[in-house]
Design a protein around this motif. Structure first.
Motif, short mmCIF file in Angstrom:
data_model
loop_
_atom_site.label_atom_id
_atom_site.label_comp_id
_atom_site.label_asym_id
_atom_site.label_seq_id
_atom_site.Cartn_x
_atom_site.Cartn_y
_atom_site.Cartn_z
N UNK A 198 0.87 -1.18 0.00
CA UNK A 198 0.00 0.00 0.00
C UNK A 198 0.90 1.22 0.00
N UNK A 199 0.82 2.01 -1.04
CA UNK A 199 1.59 3.24 -1.13
C UNK A 199 0.70 4.38 -0.64
N UNK A 200 1.06 4.94 0.54
CA UNK A 200 0.21 5.92 1.21
C UNK A 200 0.96 7.20 1.52
N UNK A 201 0.25 8.31 1.54
CA UNK A 201 0.89 9.56 1.96
C UNK A 201 0.87 9.65 3.49
N UNK A 202 1.57 10.63 4.01
CA UNK A 202 1.72 10.76 5.47
C UNK A 202 0.37 10.92 6.17
N UNK A 203 -0.52 11.73 5.61
CA UNK A 203 -1.83 11.94 6.23
C UNK A 203 -2.63 10.64 6.31
N UNK A 204 -2.55 9.82 5.27
CA UNK A 204 -3.26 8.54 5.28
C UNK A 204 -2.73 7.62 6.38
N UNK A 205 -1.41 7.58 6.52
CA UNK A 205 -0.80 6.76 7.58
C UNK A 205 -1.32 7.22 8.94
N UNK A 206 -1.30 8.51 9.18
CA UNK A 206 -1.72 9.05 10.47
C UNK A 206 -3.22 8.91 10.70
N UNK A 207 -4.02 9.21 9.68
CA UNK A 207 -5.48 9.18 9.82
C UNK A 207 -6.04 7.77 9.92
N UNK A 208 -5.37 6.80 9.33
CA UNK A 208 -5.86 5.43 9.35
C UNK A 208 -5.26 4.61 10.51
N UNK A 209 -4.49 5.29 11.36
CA UNK A 209 -3.87 4.61 12.52
C UNK A 209 -3.08 3.36 12.12
N UNK A 210 -2.30 3.48 11.09
CA UNK A 210 -1.48 2.36 10.62
C UNK A 210 -0.28 2.23 11.55
N UNK A 211 -0.08 1.03 12.08
CA UNK A 211 0.93 0.85 13.13
C UNK A 211 2.28 0.36 12.60
N UNK A 212 2.35 -0.16 11.37
CA UNK A 212 3.62 -0.59 10.78
C UNK A 212 3.73 -0.03 9.38
N UNK A 213 4.88 0.62 9.10
CA UNK A 213 5.07 1.17 7.76
C UNK A 213 6.55 1.46 7.52
N UNK A 214 6.88 1.51 6.26
CA UNK A 214 8.22 1.86 5.81
C UNK A 214 8.24 3.30 5.32
N UNK A 215 9.39 3.95 5.49
CA UNK A 215 9.71 5.21 4.81
C UNK A 215 11.07 5.01 4.18
N UNK A 216 11.18 5.35 2.91
CA UNK A 216 12.47 5.27 2.23
C UNK A 216 13.04 6.68 2.16
#
Length: 155
Positions: A88-106
């Motif tokens: 799932x390629x998501x922007x920062x707001x999506x990560x924060x708003x969807x309460x995603x607990x695991x993610x990568x940043x390159x």
């Protein structure tokens, strides 16, 4: 008169530098395909020092969240992964708003010929703060169309 000549030389130097930078960027970009990026990312997800922090999938497809923030990430369109993963390629707001607990940043992805260098951060147990993470520096090489990890350092 000397001041004008100096300004003219300075302006010409900046123009030459700009053209050289543009040419270098185009050269690197033309050698790097979106599939190279995604093949490298797929390899990065297999680093054993990161796997212990992934959610348990019980043999199902592992879905990784990648924050599209900081670098230009190519489209996933028309790319198929070799292993049993999805992204799932998501922007920062999506990560924060969807309460995603695991993610990568390159933070960095560099290519030169058949070599690649990535700097990646994997956040786990994320709940609005950035306390739980693993930072990884990875060198990869491409041989016969396939990318493999040469070495990686986890901090």
């Amino acid at each position: 008169m000397n001041k004008k000549l100096l300004l003219l030389k300075k302006k010409n130097f900046k123009n030459v530098l700009f053209i050289m930078t543009l040419f270098f960027s185009i050269t690197i970009s033309s050698q790097t395909l979106p599939s190279d990026f995604w093949q490298c990312f797929e390899k990065i997800t297999t680093i054993s020092g990161l796997e212990e922090y992934y959610p348990d999938t019980n043999g199902e497809t592992s879905t990784f969240n990648l924050m599209n923030h900081g670098i230009q990430i190519p489209s996933l369109e028309n790319h198929s992964f070799q292993s049993n993963i999805a992204v799932n390629l998501l922007d920062k707001n999506s990560i924060l708003n969807q309460n995603i607990s695991e993610f990568f940043i390159i933070h960095e992805a560099k290519y030169l010929n058949n070599q690649a260098y990535f700097e990646v951060v994997f956040y786990y147990n994320f709940s609005g703060n950035y306390l739980h993470y693993k930072s990884v520096k990875i060198n990869l090489t491409k041989s016969n169309g396939n990318w493999s990890i040469i070495d990686s350092t986890i901090e």
